[in-house]
Design a protein around this motif. Structure first.
Motif, PDB file in Angstrom:
ATOM      1  N   GLY A 184       0.822  -1.203   0.000  1.00  0.00           N
ATOM      2  CA  GLY A 184       0.000   0.000   0.000  1.00  0.00           C
ATOM      3  C   GLY A 184       0.855   1.253   0.000  1.00  0.00           C
ATOM      4  N   ILE A 185       0.209   2.388  -0.212  1.00  0.00           N
ATOM      5  CA  ILE A 185       0.897   3.685  -0.227  1.00  0.00           C
ATOM      6  C   ILE A 185      -0.051   4.729   0.330  1.00  0.00           C
ATOM      7  N   THR A 186       0.477   5.658   1.119  1.00  0.00           N
ATOM      8  CA  THR A 186      -0.355   6.713   1.705  1.00  0.00           C
ATOM      9  C   THR A 186       0.374   8.048   1.632  1.00  0.00           C
TER      10      THR A 186
ATOM     11  N   ARG B 116       4.377   7.588   2.270  1.00  0.00           N
ATOM     12  CA  ARG B 116       4.857   6.345   2.877  1.00  0.00           C
ATOM     13  C   ARG B 116       4.486   5.162   1.991  1.00  0.00           C
ATOM     14  N   LEU B 117       5.482   4.343   1.712  1.00  0.00           N
ATOM     15  CA  LEU B 117       5.275   3.121   0.947  1.00  0.00           C
ATOM     16  C   LEU B 117       5.296   1.959   1.935  1.00  0.00           C
ATOM     17  N   ARG B 118       4.234   1.167   1.938  1.00  0.00           N
ATOM     18  CA  ARG B 118       4.165   0.002   2.822  1.00  0.00           C
ATOM     19  C   ARG B 118       4.406  -1.246   1.987  1.00  0.00           C
TER      20      ARG B 118
ATOM     21  N   ALA C 120      15.608   7.478   8.792  1.00  0.00           N
ATOM     22  CA  ALA C 120      16.378   6.421   8.139  1.00  0.00           C
ATOM     23  C   ALA C 120      15.522   5.543   7.249  1.00  0.00           C
ATOM     24  N   ASP C 121      14.207   5.705   7.288  1.00  0.00           N
ATOM     25  CA  ASP C 121      13.289   4.853   6.527  1.00  0.00           C
ATOM     26  C   ASP C 121      13.381   5.182   5.032  1.00  0.00           C
ATOM     27  N   PRO C 122      13.858   4.243   4.199  1.00  0.00           N
ATOM     28  CA  PRO C 122      13.982   4.540   2.762  1.00  0.00           C
ATOM     29  C   PRO C 122      12.639   4.641   2.056  1.00  0.00           C
ATOM     30  N   TYR C 123      11.561   4.191   2.699  1.00  0.00           N
ATOM     31  CA  TYR C 123      10.239   4.169   2.070  1.00  0.00           C
ATOM     32  C   TYR C 123       9.338   5.283   2.613  1.00  0.00           C
ATOM     33  N   ARG C 124       9.980   6.396   2.929  1.00  0.00           N
ATOM     34  CA  ARG C 124       9.281   7.589   3.427  1.00  0.00           C
ATOM     35  C   ARG C 124       9.875   8.800   2.723  1.00  0.00           C
ATOM     36  N   LEU C 125       9.036   9.709   2.262  1.00  0.00           N
ATOM     37  CA  LEU C 125       9.501  10.909   1.568  1.00  0.00           C
ATOM     38  C   LEU C 125       8.811  12.130   2.161  1.00  0.00           C
TER      39      LEU C 125
ATOM     40  N   VAL D 172       0.139   8.969  -5.313  1.00  0.00           N
ATOM     41  CA  VAL D 172      -0.535   7.898  -4.568  1.00  0.00           C
ATOM     42  C   VAL D 172      -1.644   7.273  -5.413  1.00  0.00           C
ATOM     43  N   ALA D 173      -2.431   8.123  -6.083  1.00  0.00           N
ATOM     44  CA  ALA D 173      -3.533   7.612  -6.898  1.00  0.00           C
ATOM     45  C   ALA D 173      -3.034   6.732  -8.039  1.00  0.00           C
TER      46      ALA D 173
END
Length: 303
Positions: A45-47, A58-60, A80-85, A99-100
């Motif tokens: 998922g992505i939010t 955030r990429l889950r 440090a989370d690579p899946y957060r911008l 996201v869409a």
């Protein structure tokens, strides 16, 4: 193609992959890990979370898809989370469009959210090194080498650097320092090693003190070792289990994940069936109005 570029880095989505490129001034973990190409099959998922200064993407990922996430076990600091911008003010609409687009692709490809049976990302590039506190750990794909600094206890430094062949390893744990508690990077061996010894005295472990952000790069060494163990066919165990007694039974392998079935682009009948399925999901309340509209438009474009 959907793309968003910020000071924190850039994300782009095209041809079934989300390409993540870190910015110049980000956490050392993200700097060392570098660019990451995430296949859509690895995404759960992505939010986009709005706030007063913009927000965060955030990429889950699906459980077990990323070795870094598996090694960190939810303990990476935010930066440090690579899946957060971090998204700057005024770019919120662009983030929501991104996201869409990804959500639409997940719907069309029918990617499940459940766990995967193997890593879908390659992990850190080799050789990789990291750590801090009383030494440094390096892994080249064949062996781990632990080199001690002047702060190491005599029980470690008296014997010089420690070399551990991949063939002798059975697992690895990374625990970050928290508050007044030290962390560690510990390698488990077939002989049992010093699993009952405190990390500061264990020649198979780095003692992490939390005096620098660079100490968190030890998680990348742990991730690279997990990838190598998986390639060797070693049974995977969760990080929490690896830090306990070595005699604990290994986890059972995850059941195979069915390959996602996408509607063929040149089959109008299959696309029409997909439209009917989307309509039913919308009527049942599974899809929101926005998600249904986006998915329907994508299917119509392929007819």
């Amino acid at each position: 193609m959907a793309e968003i570029t910020q000071r924190d880095g850039s994300w782009s989505y095209e041809d079934g992959r989300i390409r993540i490129v870190p910015g110049a001034k980000v956490h050392p973990v993200r700097q060392v890990l570098g660019e990451v190409a995430v296949p859509l099959a690895a995404v759960a998922g992505i939010t986009f979370e709005r706030d007063r200064k913009g927000g965060r993407l955030r990429l889950r990922l699906r459980d077990g898809a990323c070795p870094v996430v598996r090694a960190a076990d939810g303990r990476l600091p935010e930066g440090a989370d690579p899946y957060r911008l971090v998204v700057e003010s005024g770019r919120e609409d662009l983030a929501e469009y991104f996201v869409a687009e990804v959500r639409q692709a997940l719907l069309l490809e029918q990617i499940p959210e459940g766990p995967v049976e193997r890593f879908l990302l390659p992990g850190p590039a080799l050789p990789v090194s990291g750590g801090g506190g009383d030494g440094t750990a390096a892994f080249d794909g064949r062996e781990v080498r632990l080199t001690w600094n002047w702060k190491g206890k005599e029980t470690k430094t008296s014997a010089g650097p420690t070399s551990l062949a991949l063939a002798d390893l059975t697992g690895v744990t990374w625990v970050p320092p928290q508050g007044l508690e030290n962390g560690h990077l510990r390698f488990l061996t077939r002989s049992g090693g010093g699993k009952t010894v405190a990390p500061e005295h264990d020649p198979h472990a780095l003692d992490l003190w939390g005096l620098s952000k660079k100490e968190h790069t030890a998680v990348l060494v742990a991730a690279a070792v997990l990838v190598a163990l998986a390639a060797r066919g070693e049974p995977e165990r969760t990080p929490g289990v690896l830090d306990k007694a070595a005699e604990a039974p290994p986890e059972l392998p995850l059941p195979p994940t069915p390959a996602p079935q996408a509607a063929p682009a040149d089959d109008p009948d299959a696309l029409l069936r997909r439209l009917r399925e989307l309509g039913e999901l919308h009527r049942d309340g599974v899809l929101t109005d926005e998600e249904f509209s986006l998915a329907k438009q994508a299917v119509l474009r392929r007819l």
